[in-house]
Write a protein that holds these residues in place. Structure first.
Motif, PDB file in Angstrom:
ATOM      1  N   ASP A  58      20.747  46.959  18.866  1.00  0.00           N
ATOM      2  CA  ASP A  58      20.861  46.568  17.467  1.00  0.00           C
ATOM      3  C   ASP A  58      22.350  46.410  17.179  1.00  0.00           C
ATOM      4  O   ASP A  58      23.072  47.396  17.085  1.00  0.00           O
ATOM      5  CB  ASP A  58      20.252  47.644  16.563  1.00  0.00           C
ATOM      6  N   PHE A  59      22.811  45.182  17.057  1.00  0.00           N
ATOM      7  CA  PHE A  59      24.246  44.923  16.931  1.00  0.00           C
ATOM      8  C   PHE A  59      24.820  45.393  15.590  1.00  0.00           C
ATOM      9  O   PHE A  59      26.029  45.498  15.430  1.00  0.00           O
ATOM     10  CB  PHE A  59      24.537  43.436  17.119  1.00  0.00           C
ATOM     11  N   MET A  60      23.946  45.696  14.636  1.00  0.00           N
ATOM     12  CA  MET A  60      24.429  46.228  13.363  1.00  0.00           C
ATOM     13  C   MET A  60      24.930  47.657  13.504  1.00  0.00           C
ATOM     14  O   MET A  60      25.752  48.119  12.737  1.00  0.00           O
ATOM     15  CB  MET A  60      23.315  46.183  12.316  1.00  0.00           C
ATOM     16  N   SER A  61      24.419  48.384  14.489  1.00  0.00           N
ATOM     17  CA  SER A  61      24.793  49.787  14.660  1.00  0.00           C
ATOM     18  C   SER A  61      25.297  50.116  16.059  1.00  0.00           C
ATOM     19  O   SER A  61      25.910  51.148  16.268  1.00  0.00           O
ATOM     20  CB  SER A  61      23.587  50.684  14.360  1.00  0.00           C
TER      21      SER A  61
ATOM     22  N   VAL B  77      30.905  40.074  18.708  1.00  0.00           N
ATOM     23  CA  VAL B  77      29.824  40.413  17.774  1.00  0.00           C
ATOM     24  C   VAL B  77      30.253  40.261  16.316  1.00  0.00           C
ATOM     25  O   VAL B  77      29.477  39.811  15.474  1.00  0.00           O
ATOM     26  CB  VAL B  77      29.311  41.851  18.040  1.00  0.00           C
ATOM     27  N   PHE B  78      31.502  40.632  16.008  1.00  0.00           N
ATOM     28  CA  PHE B  78      31.932  40.654  14.613  1.00  0.00           C
ATOM     29  C   PHE B  78      32.590  39.353  14.157  1.00  0.00           C
ATOM     30  O   PHE B  78      33.084  39.274  13.026  1.00  0.00           O
ATOM     31  CB  PHE B  78      32.872  41.838  14.369  1.00  0.00           C
ATOM     32  N   ALA B  79      32.607  38.341  15.021  1.00  0.00           N
ATOM     33  CA  ALA B  79      33.096  37.033  14.600  1.00  0.00           C
ATOM     34  C   ALA B  79      32.137  36.481  13.548  1.00  0.00           C
ATOM     35  O   ALA B  79      30.914  36.646  13.658  1.00  0.00           O
ATOM     36  CB  ALA B  79      33.175  36.088  15.798  1.00  0.00           C
ATOM     37  N   ASP B  80      32.665  35.837  12.530  1.00  0.00           N
ATOM     38  CA  ASP B  80      31.850  35.415  11.380  1.00  0.00           C
ATOM     39  C   ASP B  80      30.628  34.586  11.771  1.00  0.00           C
ATOM     40  O   ASP B  80      29.520  34.824  11.284  1.00  0.00           O
ATOM     41  CB  ASP B  80      32.711  34.635  10.384  1.00  0.00           C
ATOM     42  N   ASN B  81      30.834  33.600  12.667  1.00  0.00           N
ATOM     43  CA  ASN B  81      29.709  32.717  13.014  1.00  0.00           C
ATOM     44  C   ASN B  81      28.611  33.460  13.774  1.00  0.00           C
ATOM     45  O   ASN B  81      27.413  33.200  13.589  1.00  0.00           O
ATOM     46  CB  ASN B  81      30.200  31.532  13.856  1.00  0.00           C
ATOM     47  N   ILE B  82      28.992  34.427  14.610  1.00  0.00           N
ATOM     48  CA  ILE B  82      28.002  35.191  15.372  1.00  0.00           C
ATOM     49  C   ILE B  82      27.356  36.265  14.500  1.00  0.00           C
ATOM     50  O   ILE B  82      26.137  36.442  14.516  1.00  0.00           O
ATOM     51  CB  ILE B  82      28.652  35.830  16.621  1.00  0.00           C
ATOM     52  N   PHE B  83      28.177  36.972  13.724  1.00  0.00           N
ATOM     53  CA  PHE B  83      27.648  38.057  12.911  1.00  0.00           C
ATOM     54  C   PHE B  83      26.682  37.528  11.850  1.00  0.00           C
ATOM     55  O   PHE B  83      25.738  38.227  11.453  1.00  0.00           O
ATOM     56  CB  PHE B  83      28.772  38.861  12.258  1.00  0.00           C
TER      57      PHE B  83
ATOM     58  N   SER C  42      24.473  35.175  12.311  1.00  0.00           N
ATOM     59  CA  SER C  42      23.187  35.062  13.000  1.00  0.00           C
ATOM     60  C   SER C  42      22.575  36.445  13.223  1.00  0.00           C
ATOM     61  O   SER C  42      21.367  36.640  13.064  1.00  0.00           O
ATOM     62  CB  SER C  42      23.372  34.344  14.342  1.00  0.00           C
ATOM     63  N   ILE C  43      23.422  37.411  13.586  1.00  0.00           N
ATOM     64  CA  ILE C  43      22.958  38.786  13.811  1.00  0.00           C
ATOM     65  C   ILE C  43      22.363  39.360  12.522  1.00  0.00           C
ATOM     66  O   ILE C  43      21.282  39.943  12.518  1.00  0.00           O
ATOM     67  CB  ILE C  43      24.124  39.672  14.305  1.00  0.00           C
ATOM     68  N   LYS C  44      23.087  39.156  11.425  1.00  0.00           N
ATOM     69  CA  LYS C  44      22.645  39.696  10.138  1.00  0.00           C
ATOM     70  C   LYS C  44      21.327  39.047   9.693  1.00  0.00           C
ATOM     71  O   LYS C  44      20.441  39.717   9.153  1.00  0.00           O
ATOM     72  CB  LYS C  44      23.724  39.463   9.087  1.00  0.00           C
TER      73      LYS C  44
END
Length: 250
Positions: free
Chosen positions: A112-115, A198-204, A206-208
């Motif tokens: 889970d890339f958020m945590s 992971v924390f780059a705007d374009n990738i994050f 999609s993750i979010k």
């Protein structure tokens, strides 16, 4: 003076049971590896879930995985050495880097890339995923049955590289003495996730979106807290200071 052999028999019975379990798990991994290999369903490092079905549309991972997998591969293959627990420099061969990437990929596709938590979201909590289950996924993904000794050797390398960490879970019975282990809490570190983008705007973004879709479907990314290690609060989220967490993780 005669001594009772009962304790020895009890210890032997425990050892025999553990040996039988290890053998059954090995056979399960071999069967899974042979199945996907013979049917050409091993997805390898592609952005798909490891399964017996291979490259099916429903098993395609969200869009951000392709970039994160490629970035992880670049990171691992550019690493020629690592420092072990004793502070000694150890070289990594090309074959070793390939194996290290494969083990890391299994962890990455369960993250889970958020945590940073490694596990499986469910309706009422997030399940911790055991190493045996992860090794089985490895077999299904690559069509190769990895031995537990090899798996743990590369897990140790990832720990030494500060990419992966874990905390054991021990459940105590009512007598306060009997202990039963559960699959440990596991994470991929914030530093590693940042290094692969992971924390780059374009990738994050999609993750979010994937995270919010899962929440909307009733899934939870909060671990159950049973005998949590001192100082560790799994419901709080590892990266609260990053500013990207929803109230679900606070």
């Amino acid at each position: 003076m005669k001594t009772s052999s009962t304790p020895n028999k009890h210890i032997q019975a425990i050892r025999d049971k553990a040996r039988t379990k290890r053998r059954e798990l090995r056979e399960k991994r071999r069967y899974a590896a042979n199945l996907v290999k013979s049917t050409k369903k091993a997805v390898g490092s592609a952005d798909y879930i490891a399964s017996d079905e291979g490259f099916t549309k429903k098993n395609r991972l969200p869009p951000h995985f392709k970039i994160l997998i490629n970035n992880s591969k670049k990171l691992v293959f550019s690493t020629r050495s690592h420092t072990d627990k004793r502070g000694r420099l150890r070289s990594l061969s090309l074959r070793g880097r390939r194996k290290l990437f494969n083990v890391l990929l299994v962890l990455l596709t369960n993250c889970d890339f958020m945590s940073g938590q490694v596990g499986k979201p469910k309706l009422d909590h997030m399940d911790t995923t055991g190493h045996d289950a992860l090794m089985l996924q490895y077999a299904r993904r690559f069509g190769d049955s990895i031995s537990s000794s090899t798996w743990y050797r590369y897990i140790a390398i990832l720990e030494n590289m500060e990419i992966f960490t874990s905390k054991e879970i021990k459940l105590y019975a009512e007598d306060g003495v009997t202990v039963r282990s559960e699959p440990s809490y596991k994470w991929l570190s914030k530093g590693f996730l940042r290094s692969i983008g992971v924390f780059a705007d374009n990738i994050f973004g999609s993750i979010k979106a994937s995270y919010q879709k899962a929440i909307k479907n009733g899934l939870s990314f909060v671990w159950r807290e049973h005998n949590a290690p001192i100082g560790h609060r799994p419901t709080r989220g590892l990266f609260a200071s990053h500013g990207h967490h929803s109230a679900h993780h606070q």
